[in-house]
Design a protein around this motif. Structure first.
Motif, PDB file in Angstrom:
ATOM      1  N   LEU A  15       0.821  -1.207   0.000  1.00 21.20           N
ATOM      2  CA  LEU A  15       0.000   0.000   0.000  1.00 21.20           C
ATOM      3  C   LEU A  15       0.857   1.259   0.000  1.00 21.20           C
ATOM      4  CD1 LEU A  15      -2.881  -1.091   2.394  1.00 21.20           C
ATOM      5  CD2 LEU A  15      -2.992  -0.785  -0.090  1.00 21.20           C
ATOM      6  N   GLU A  18       1.743   1.645  -3.562  1.00 23.61           N
ATOM      7  CA  GLU A  18       0.562   2.079  -4.324  1.00 23.61           C
ATOM      8  C   GLU A  18       0.297   3.565  -4.095  1.00 23.61           C
ATOM      9  OE1 GLU A  18      -4.163   0.982  -4.859  1.00 23.61           O
ATOM     10  OE2 GLU A  18      -2.844  -0.465  -3.883  1.00 23.61           O
ATOM     11  N   LEU A  19       0.425   4.016  -2.860  1.00 20.95           N
ATOM     12  CA  LEU A  19       0.250   5.437  -2.574  1.00 20.95           C
ATOM     13  C   LEU A  19       1.332   6.259  -3.270  1.00 20.95           C
ATOM     14  CD1 LEU A  19      -1.010   7.850  -1.204  1.00 20.95           C
ATOM     15  CD2 LEU A  19       0.159   7.184   0.916  1.00 20.95           C
ATOM     16  N   THR A  22       0.506   6.689  -6.916  1.00 21.38           N
ATOM     17  CA  THR A  22      -0.550   7.678  -7.126  1.00 21.38           C
ATOM     18  C   THR A  22       0.008   9.097  -7.027  1.00 21.38           C
ATOM     19  OG1 THR A  22      -2.246   6.192  -6.270  1.00 21.38           O
ATOM     20  CG2 THR A  22      -2.772   8.530  -6.270  1.00 21.38           C
ATOM     21  N   ARG A  40      -5.796   9.433   2.034  1.00 24.61           N
ATOM     22  CA  ARG A  40      -5.543   8.343   1.081  1.00 24.61           C
ATOM     23  C   ARG A  40      -5.527   6.957   1.712  1.00 24.61           C
ATOM     24  NH1 ARG A  40      -7.248   8.740  -3.562  1.00 24.61           N
ATOM     25  NH2 ARG A  40      -5.963   6.964  -4.055  1.00 24.61           N
ATOM     26  N   LEU A  44      -7.391   3.593   0.048  1.00 27.05           N
ATOM     27  CA  LEU A  44      -6.654   2.386  -0.324  1.00 27.05           C
ATOM     28  C   LEU A  44      -7.137   1.174   0.462  1.00 27.05           C
ATOM     29  CD1 LEU A  44      -3.079   3.908  -0.536  1.00 27.05           C
ATOM     30  CD2 LEU A  44      -4.545   3.242  -2.440  1.00 27.05           C
TER      31      LEU A  44
END
Length: 91
Positions: A15, A18-19, A22, A40, A44
């Motif tokens: 994660l 993934e953050l 983004t 965020r 997620l």
């Protein structure tokens, strides 16, 4: 003396990446904000687990792993920091 980095689960590491992805994809040169840092993780976590207790637990763990935003720090710079945390290089 610095404290050892907390042990992060594989899920939290994923994660973090993934953050970071983004933040780099959307307005990477813009200033990072504490509001985004706190908002965020829920997005997620709910995307991964749906609404509920599991998402809340994941959100809490993710927020705990996120460093506070430094004044003037860009989203791109913050993303780089998140990648280092995910790799276990820094906290």
């Amino acid at each position: 003396m610095s404290q050892p980095a907390p042990t992060l689960s594989g899920e939290i590491r994923e994660l973090l990446v993934e953050l970071a992805d983004t933040l780099v994809r959307v307005r990477p040169g813009a200033e990072m904000s504490e509001a985004i840092r706190l908002a965020r993780p829920l997005v997620l976590a709910e995307r991964l687990h749906g609404p509920g207790e599991k998402a809340f637990a994941t959100e809490t763990q993710l927020i705990a792993a996120l460093p506070h935003v430094r004044d003037g720090q860009t989203r791109d710079e913050y993303a780089a920091q998140l990648r280092l945390i995910a790799q276990g290089v820094t906290q």
